[in-house]
Scaffold this motif. Structure first.
Motif, PDB file in Angstrom:
ATOM      1  N   GLY A  34      10.035  -0.799  -3.922  1.00  0.00           N
ATOM      2  CA  GLY A  34      10.779  -1.357  -2.809  1.00  0.00           C
ATOM      3  C   GLY A  34      10.613  -0.545  -1.536  1.00  0.00           C
ATOM      4  N   ALA A  35      10.535   0.783  -1.705  1.00  0.00           N
ATOM      5  CA  ALA A  35      10.358   1.646  -0.541  1.00  0.00           C
ATOM      6  C   ALA A  35       9.025   1.381   0.141  1.00  0.00           C
ATOM      7  N   ILE A  36       7.988   1.135  -0.649  1.00  0.00           N
ATOM      8  CA  ILE A  36       6.661   0.869  -0.086  1.00  0.00           C
ATOM      9  C   ILE A  36       6.639  -0.474   0.632  1.00  0.00           C
ATOM     10  N   THR A  37       7.075  -1.532  -0.070  1.00  0.00           N
ATOM     11  CA  THR A  37       7.000  -2.856   0.534  1.00  0.00           C
ATOM     12  C   THR A  37       7.910  -2.977   1.749  1.00  0.00           C
ATOM     13  N   GLY A  38       9.095  -2.356   1.660  1.00  0.00           N
ATOM     14  CA  GLY A  38       9.998  -2.395   2.802  1.00  0.00           C
ATOM     15  C   GLY A  38       9.464  -1.615   3.991  1.00  0.00           C
ATOM     16  N   HIS A  39       8.768  -0.490   3.703  1.00  0.00           N
ATOM     17  CA  HIS A  39       8.258   0.366   4.760  1.00  0.00           C
ATOM     18  C   HIS A  39       7.188  -0.332   5.590  1.00  0.00           C
ATOM     19  N   VAL A  40       6.330  -1.108   4.922  1.00  0.00           N
ATOM     20  CA  VAL A  40       5.219  -1.730   5.646  1.00  0.00           C
ATOM     21  C   VAL A  40       5.429  -3.226   5.858  1.00  0.00           C
ATOM     22  N   GLY A  41       6.596  -3.739   5.471  1.00  0.00           N
ATOM     23  CA  GLY A  41       6.903  -5.137   5.746  1.00  0.00           C
ATOM     24  C   GLY A  41       6.172  -6.137   4.871  1.00  0.00           C
ATOM     25  N   GLU A 125      -3.322  -1.888  -0.923  1.00  0.00           N
ATOM     26  CA  GLU A 125      -4.466  -1.017  -0.653  1.00  0.00           C
ATOM     27  C   GLU A 125      -4.747  -0.940   0.845  1.00  0.00           C
ATOM     28  N   LYS A 126      -4.590  -2.061   1.531  1.00  0.00           N
ATOM     29  CA  LYS A 126      -4.787  -2.060   2.979  1.00  0.00           C
ATOM     30  C   LYS A 126      -3.739  -1.192   3.663  1.00  0.00           C
ATOM     31  N   ALA A 127      -2.487  -1.309   3.206  1.00  0.00           N
ATOM     32  CA  ALA A 127      -1.414  -0.499   3.782  1.00  0.00           C
ATOM     33  C   ALA A 127      -1.640   0.979   3.512  1.00  0.00           C
ATOM     34  N   ALA A 128      -2.124   1.303   2.306  1.00  0.00           N
ATOM     35  CA  ALA A 128      -2.383   2.701   1.954  1.00  0.00           C
ATOM     36  C   ALA A 128      -3.495   3.295   2.800  1.00  0.00           C
ATOM     37  N   GLY A 129      -4.426   2.448   3.233  1.00  0.00           N
ATOM     38  CA  GLY A 129      -5.539   2.936   4.042  1.00  0.00           C
ATOM     39  C   GLY A 129      -5.142   3.340   5.446  1.00  0.00           C
ATOM     40  N   ILE A 130      -3.985   2.855   5.901  1.00  0.00           N
ATOM     41  CA  ILE A 130      -3.579   3.160   7.277  1.00  0.00           C
ATOM     42  C   ILE A 130      -2.245   3.907   7.348  1.00  0.00           C
ATOM     43  N   ASP A 131      -1.589   4.093   6.210  1.00  0.00           N
ATOM     44  CA  ASP A 131      -0.282   4.737   6.198  1.00  0.00           C
ATOM     45  C   ASP A 131      -0.253   5.809   5.115  1.00  0.00           C
ATOM     46  N   VAL A 134       2.546   5.479   2.364  1.00  0.00           N
ATOM     47  CA  VAL A 134       2.255   4.480   1.332  1.00  0.00           C
ATOM     48  C   VAL A 134       1.236   5.026   0.340  1.00  0.00           C
ATOM     49  N   ALA A 135       0.190   5.672   0.859  1.00  0.00           N
ATOM     50  CA  ALA A 135      -0.841   6.237  -0.015  1.00  0.00           C
ATOM     51  C   ALA A 135      -0.242   7.267  -0.965  1.00  0.00           C
ATOM     52  N   ARG A 136       0.667   8.098  -0.441  1.00  0.00           N
ATOM     53  CA  ARG A 136       1.274   9.126  -1.279  1.00  0.00           C
ATOM     54  C   ARG A 136       2.149   8.510  -2.367  1.00  0.00           C
ATOM     55  N   LYS A 137       2.938   7.488  -2.023  1.00  0.00           N
ATOM     56  CA  LYS A 137       3.802   6.863  -3.022  1.00  0.00           C
ATOM     57  C   LYS A 137       2.984   6.163  -4.102  1.00  0.00           C
ATOM     58  N   LEU A 138       1.895   5.532  -3.720  1.00  0.00           N
ATOM     59  CA  LEU A 138       1.025   4.911  -4.716  1.00  0.00           C
ATOM     60  C   LEU A 138       0.416   5.968  -5.627  1.00  0.00           C
ATOM     61  N   TRP A 139       0.060   7.106  -5.063  1.00  0.00           N
ATOM     62  CA  TRP A 139      -0.503   8.195  -5.862  1.00  0.00           C
ATOM     63  C   TRP A 139       0.536   8.718  -6.853  1.00  0.00           C
ATOM     64  N   VAL A 140       1.779   8.846  -6.417  1.00  0.00           N
ATOM     65  CA  VAL A 140       2.837   9.321  -7.307  1.00  0.00           C
ATOM     66  C   VAL A 140       3.034   8.357  -8.470  1.00  0.00           C
ATOM     67  N   MET A 141       3.035   7.058  -8.198  1.00  0.00           N
ATOM     68  CA  MET A 141       3.195   6.077  -9.261  1.00  0.00           C
ATOM     69  C   MET A 141       2.010   6.110 -10.226  1.00  0.00           C
ATOM     70  N   THR A 142       0.793   6.241  -9.688  1.00  0.00           N
ATOM     71  CA  THR A 142      -0.394   6.308 -10.535  1.00  0.00           C
ATOM     72  C   THR A 142      -0.385   7.569 -11.392  1.00  0.00           C
ATOM     73  N   ALA A 143       0.026   8.685 -10.808  1.00  0.00           N
ATOM     74  CA  ALA A 143       0.103   9.938 -11.560  1.00  0.00           C
ATOM     75  C   ALA A 143       1.122   9.834 -12.680  1.00  0.00           C
ATOM     76  N   GLY A 144       2.218   9.127 -12.444  1.00  0.00           N
ATOM     77  CA  GLY A 144       3.222   8.930 -13.483  1.00  0.00           C
ATOM     78  C   GLY A 144       2.671   8.138 -14.651  1.00  0.00           C
ATOM     79  N   GLU A 145       1.881   7.102 -14.374  1.00  0.00           N
ATOM     80  CA  GLU A 145       1.251   6.322 -15.440  1.00  0.00           C
ATOM     81  C   GLU A 145       0.262   7.172 -16.228  1.00  0.00           C
TER      82      GLU A 145
END
Length: 236
Positions: A34-41, A125-131, A134-145
């Motif tokens: 929710g934090a990611i999607t809310g952050h980038v709309g 992925e597009k949002a992570a490329g410019i923010d 977002v990239a960090r939060k996606l990395w944290v989720m991937t690292a958790g998996e």
């Protein structure tokens, strides 16, 4: 067929649902999705799935990333001889469907009646490329998996049957328990397919733990932990 509920991001508290009842998680759910999607709309779409309904299949294109809103999801792989290996149980707040390649390595289906949010992977992925956030939060989720996959590999490769069951109960206690009671959405066959054990072995281990006073039963899937210290001692 899955039913679409809404096309707006739902900010209601994430709750689990067992046998039609909603139960608050044991600990506050960290809603990184929710934090990611809310952050980038980004717009998240919400779908509902019936018990045992497939969310996506193995080798299908990985076009979306998902989050459990209510209910529970299992991701699994069917072996050539028909056996099933469950890789993970996804509970309310959990994000799943993150893939390193273009297709899903495992299938995913609802364990009970379940609602999920989903958002296009290409948008994330597009949002992570410019923010950077977002990239960090996606990395944290991937690292958790990845951490979960490593723990699961150790469990399957080195632990005894009793140690596996103890590890599973402690995990569910951490993720599901309310007032020392776990309302498990999954059946014992699911647990066996997750732990690499037969249904009979799981049932025997649970009966032994009950006989030793470590846990009690309150209904078919309601477990009360009576002695966590002894359970931790069994989790080598």
């Amino acid at each position: 067929m899955a039913q679409m509920l809404t096309q707006t991001f739902n900010t209601q508290p994430i709750k689990t649902q067992i046998n039609g009842s909603k139960i608050a998680p044991a600990h506050p759910v960290s809603d990184q999705f929710g934090a990611i999607t809310g952050h980038v709309g980004l717009v998240a779409t919400e779908f509902s799935y019936r018990k045992d309904e497939e969310i996506y299949g193995e080798d299908e294109p990985a076009e979306y990333v998902y989050q459990v809103v209510s209910g529970a999801v299992r991701s699994y792989k069917l072996l050539s001889d028909g056996r099933r290996q469950i890789g993970a149980f996804h509970l309310p707040g959990d994000v799943f469907g993150l893939e390193s390649g273009p297709a899903h390595r495992l299938a995913a289906e609802a364990i009970i009646d379940t609602a999920v949010r989903l958002v296009k992977r290409s948008s994330l992925e597009k949002a992570a490329g410019i923010d950077v956030l977002v990239a960090r939060k996606l990395w944290v989720m991937t690292a958790g998996e990845l951490r979960h996959a490593e723990d699961h590999m150790l469990l399957l490769g080195r632990k005894t049957a009793m140690e596996r069951v103890a590890t599973f109960l402690l995990e569910m206690d951490r993720r599901l328990a309310v007032a020392s009671m776990m309302a498990l959405p999954m059946c014992r066959r699911d647990i066996g397919d997750y732990l690499g054990l037969t249904l009979e072995t799981v049932s025997r281990a649970l009966s032994q733990l009950h006989a030793q006073g470590i846990l009690g039963f309150s209904g078919a899937r309601q477990i009360v932990l009576r002695n966590r210290q002894r359970l931790h001692s069994l989790d080598a």
